[in-house]
Design a protein around this motif. Structure first.
Motif, PDB file in Angstrom:
ATOM      1  N   GLU A 194       0.812  -1.216   0.000  1.00  0.00           N
ATOM      2  CA  GLU A 194       0.000   0.000   0.000  1.00  0.00           C
ATOM      3  C   GLU A 194       0.846   1.267   0.000  1.00  0.00           C
ATOM      4  O   GLU A 194       0.297   2.373   0.040  1.00  0.00           O
ATOM      5  CB  GLU A 194      -0.958  -0.015   1.193  1.00  0.00           C
ATOM      6  CG  GLU A 194      -2.009  -1.127   1.082  1.00  0.00           C
ATOM      7  CD  GLU A 194      -2.996  -1.144   2.245  1.00  0.00           C
ATOM      8  OE1 GLU A 194      -3.222  -0.075   2.849  1.00  0.00           O
ATOM      9  OE2 GLU A 194      -3.523  -2.227   2.554  1.00  0.00           O
ATOM     10  N   LYS A 195       2.168   1.111  -0.086  1.00  0.00           N
ATOM     11  CA  LYS A 195       3.044   2.278  -0.235  1.00  0.00           C
ATOM     12  C   LYS A 195       3.573   2.392  -1.662  1.00  0.00           C
ATOM     13  O   LYS A 195       3.381   3.401  -2.329  1.00  0.00           O
ATOM     14  CB  LYS A 195       4.216   2.194   0.750  1.00  0.00           C
ATOM     15  CG  LYS A 195       3.936   2.787   2.116  1.00  0.00           C
ATOM     16  CD  LYS A 195       5.241   2.961   2.895  1.00  0.00           C
ATOM     17  CE  LYS A 195       4.995   3.683   4.212  1.00  0.00           C
ATOM     18  NZ  LYS A 195       6.274   3.905   4.963  1.00  0.00           N
ATOM     19  N   CYS A 196       4.258   1.319  -2.129  1.00  0.00           N
ATOM     20  CA  CYS A 196       4.889   1.405  -3.455  1.00  0.00           C
ATOM     21  C   CYS A 196       4.067   0.731  -4.549  1.00  0.00           C
ATOM     22  O   CYS A 196       4.330   0.942  -5.732  1.00  0.00           O
ATOM     23  CB  CYS A 196       6.283   0.786  -3.424  1.00  0.00           C
ATOM     24  SG  CYS A 196       6.293  -1.016  -3.181  1.00  0.00           S
ATOM     25  N   GLY A 197       3.090  -0.079  -4.167  1.00  0.00           N
ATOM     26  CA  GLY A 197       2.234  -0.728  -5.141  1.00  0.00           C
ATOM     27  C   GLY A 197       2.781  -2.024  -5.711  1.00  0.00           C
ATOM     28  O   GLY A 197       2.120  -2.673  -6.532  1.00  0.00           O
ATOM     29  N   ASP A 198       3.994  -2.434  -5.301  1.00  0.00           N
ATOM     30  CA  ASP A 198       4.576  -3.673  -5.815  1.00  0.00           C
ATOM     31  C   ASP A 198       3.759  -4.897  -5.400  1.00  0.00           C
ATOM     32  O   ASP A 198       3.193  -4.934  -4.296  1.00  0.00           O
ATOM     33  CB  ASP A 198       6.002  -3.851  -5.291  1.00  0.00           C
ATOM     34  CG  ASP A 198       7.011  -2.971  -6.010  1.00  0.00           C
ATOM     35  OD1 ASP A 198       6.613  -2.299  -6.979  1.00  0.00           O
ATOM     36  OD2 ASP A 198       8.181  -2.960  -5.589  1.00  0.00           O
ATOM     37  N   ALA A 199       3.710  -5.882  -6.301  1.00  0.00           N
ATOM     38  CA  ALA A 199       3.121  -7.165  -5.953  1.00  0.00           C
ATOM     39  C   ALA A 199       4.038  -7.875  -4.968  1.00  0.00           C
ATOM     40  O   ALA A 199       5.264  -7.856  -5.126  1.00  0.00           O
ATOM     41  CB  ALA A 199       2.929  -8.016  -7.203  1.00  0.00           C
ATOM     42  N   VAL A 200       3.472  -8.519  -3.975  1.00  0.00           N
ATOM     43  CA  VAL A 200       4.269  -9.181  -2.936  1.00  0.00           C
ATOM     44  C   VAL A 200       3.501 -10.383  -2.391  1.00  0.00           C
ATOM     45  O   VAL A 200       2.267 -10.366  -2.314  1.00  0.00           O
ATOM     46  CB  VAL A 200       4.615  -8.179  -1.797  1.00  0.00           C
ATOM     47  CG1 VAL A 200       3.363  -7.604  -1.175  1.00  0.00           C
ATOM     48  CG2 VAL A 200       5.488  -8.823  -0.730  1.00  0.00           C
ATOM     49  N   ALA A 201       4.232 -11.457  -2.073  1.00  0.00           N
ATOM     50  CA  ALA A 201       3.593 -12.609  -1.444  1.00  0.00           C
ATOM     51  C   ALA A 201       3.028 -12.183  -0.091  1.00  0.00           C
ATOM     52  O   ALA A 201       3.688 -11.481   0.675  1.00  0.00           O
ATOM     53  CB  ALA A 201       4.599 -13.739  -1.260  1.00  0.00           C
ATOM     54  N   GLU A 202       1.807 -12.602   0.195  1.00  0.00           N
ATOM     55  CA  GLU A 202       1.089 -12.142   1.379  1.00  0.00           C
ATOM     56  C   GLU A 202       1.857 -12.379   2.675  1.00  0.00           C
ATOM     57  O   GLU A 202       1.812 -11.562   3.609  1.00  0.00           O
ATOM     58  CB  GLU A 202      -0.273 -12.849   1.444  1.00  0.00           C
ATOM     59  CG  GLU A 202      -1.173 -12.378   2.575  1.00  0.00           C
ATOM     60  CD  GLU A 202      -2.482 -13.149   2.585  1.00  0.00           C
ATOM     61  OE1 GLU A 202      -3.536 -12.513   2.400  1.00  0.00           O
ATOM     62  OE2 GLU A 202      -2.433 -14.394   2.774  1.00  0.00           O
ATOM     63  N   ASN A 203       2.598 -13.509   2.742  1.00  0.00           N
ATOM     64  CA  ASN A 203       3.282 -13.831   3.993  1.00  0.00           C
ATOM     65  C   ASN A 203       4.509 -12.956   4.241  1.00  0.00           C
ATOM     66  O   ASN A 203       5.153 -13.058   5.280  1.00  0.00           O
ATOM     67  CB  ASN A 203       3.673 -15.322   4.030  1.00  0.00           C
ATOM     68  CG  ASN A 203       4.514 -15.755   2.845  1.00  0.00           C
ATOM     69  OD1 ASN A 203       4.358 -15.225   1.751  1.00  0.00           O
ATOM     70  ND2 ASN A 203       5.385 -16.718   3.051  1.00  0.00           N
ATOM     71  N   TYR A 204       4.838 -12.065   3.275  1.00  0.00           N
ATOM     72  CA  TYR A 204       5.954 -11.139   3.483  1.00  0.00           C
ATOM     73  C   TYR A 204       5.486  -9.724   3.804  1.00  0.00           C
ATOM     74  O   TYR A 204       6.302  -8.810   3.938  1.00  0.00           O
ATOM     75  CB  TYR A 204       6.853 -11.111   2.242  1.00  0.00           C
ATOM     76  CG  TYR A 204       7.830 -12.255   2.197  1.00  0.00           C
ATOM     77  CD1 TYR A 204       9.132 -12.114   2.677  1.00  0.00           C
ATOM     78  CD2 TYR A 204       7.451 -13.494   1.696  1.00  0.00           C
ATOM     79  CE1 TYR A 204      10.028 -13.165   2.646  1.00  0.00           C
ATOM     80  CE2 TYR A 204       8.339 -14.555   1.659  1.00  0.00           C
ATOM     81  CZ  TYR A 204       9.628 -14.393   2.138  1.00  0.00           C
ATOM     82  OH  TYR A 204      10.506 -15.441   2.106  1.00  0.00           O
ATOM     83  N   LEU A 205       4.201  -9.533   3.917  1.00  0.00           N
ATOM     84  CA  LEU A 205       3.673  -8.212   4.261  1.00  0.00           C
ATOM     85  C   LEU A 205       3.902  -7.895   5.740  1.00  0.00           C
ATOM     86  O   LEU A 205       3.965  -8.786   6.583  1.00  0.00           O
ATOM     87  CB  LEU A 205       2.176  -8.144   3.968  1.00  0.00           C
ATOM     88  CG  LEU A 205       1.750  -8.073   2.497  1.00  0.00           C
ATOM     89  CD1 LEU A 205       0.232  -8.153   2.406  1.00  0.00           C
ATOM     90  CD2 LEU A 205       2.248  -6.785   1.849  1.00  0.00           C
TER      91      LEU A 205
END
Length: 227
Positions: A194-205
């Protein structure tokens, strides 16, 4: 030398090895192309990898049922060894089933997660001593010469040095023994920072000020890494 010419030389050298079958040669050829240079470490890891598969009574990993823990790190001559282990076993960093546990050794554990069995493989001390006494190390690498710039006759001799030996002459194998790796698996839930908009695996949020953010944006990442 152009890349295509280098690959041609790789093919000629690998095809000349009489102690490997066609499949093992093809994998070694691919490993040599990826690794990029002749040396003694990569084929040492490759043969150690074949030995572990034989000891565990299994075949090269195509999915993610097995795992390798390699006791080599980034600050000694073990990276070449790790490349060989990856190609022989099929357990790669990209699949997330190879990890480093740096101890300055040429040793690793191959784990069959499905059957909860494992073997530990360690290169024998006399093999390591011979490798470090060879011209590849004593005349070139110890002087800071990059491996790709080592005299090719010396480098090829280092590469071919172990293929006339049996597995039991090269490595010590412990096991198979019972080993329960516990539960785990890959995350297939996709999210977006929600800052840079990059796609990321949920468990790394991570949660920061009520927002879901990636590790690059997470303000406390550097503080956590320092602890």
């Amino acid at each position: 030398m152009e890349l295509k010419d280098r690959f041609k030389v790789h093919r000629e050298i690998v095809e000349g090895i009489t102690t490997l079958d066609d499949t093992e040669k093809e994998l070694l050829y691919s490993a040599l192309n990826i690794h990029g240079h002749f040396c003694g470490g990569m084929p040492m890891g490759y043969l150690a990898g074949l030995a572990s598969l034989k000891a565990l009574g299994t075949t090269r990993e195509l999915s993610m049922d097995k795992e390798v823990v390699v006791y080599v790190g980034d600050h000694h001559a073990g990276g070449c060894f790790a490349d060989g282990v990856q190609f022989a076993t099929g357990c790669t960093f990209g699949k997330g089933i190879m990890s480093k546990d740096p101890r300055g050794k040429w040793s690793y554990m191959l784990i069959d997660k499905k059957n909860k069995k494992a073997v530990k493989v360690t290169v024998k001390p006399e093999i390591m001593q011979a490798a470090f006494n060879a011209p590849f190390i004593t005349k070139f690498r110890i002087k800071g010469i990059p491996p790709a710039e080592v005299d090719q006759d010396v480098a090829k001799a280092a590469f071919l040095g172990l293929f006339n030996k049996k597995f039991e002459e090269i490595v010590r194998v412990e096991g198979p023994f019972d080993y329960d790796p516990g539960k785990g698996g890959s995350c297939f839930n996709l999210a977006f920072c929600e800052k840079c908009g990059d796609a990321v695996a949920e468990n790394y949020l991570r949660i920061e000020d009520g927002k879901k953010v990636c590790l690059d944006c997470f303000a406390y990442t550097n503080l956590i890494e320092r602890k």
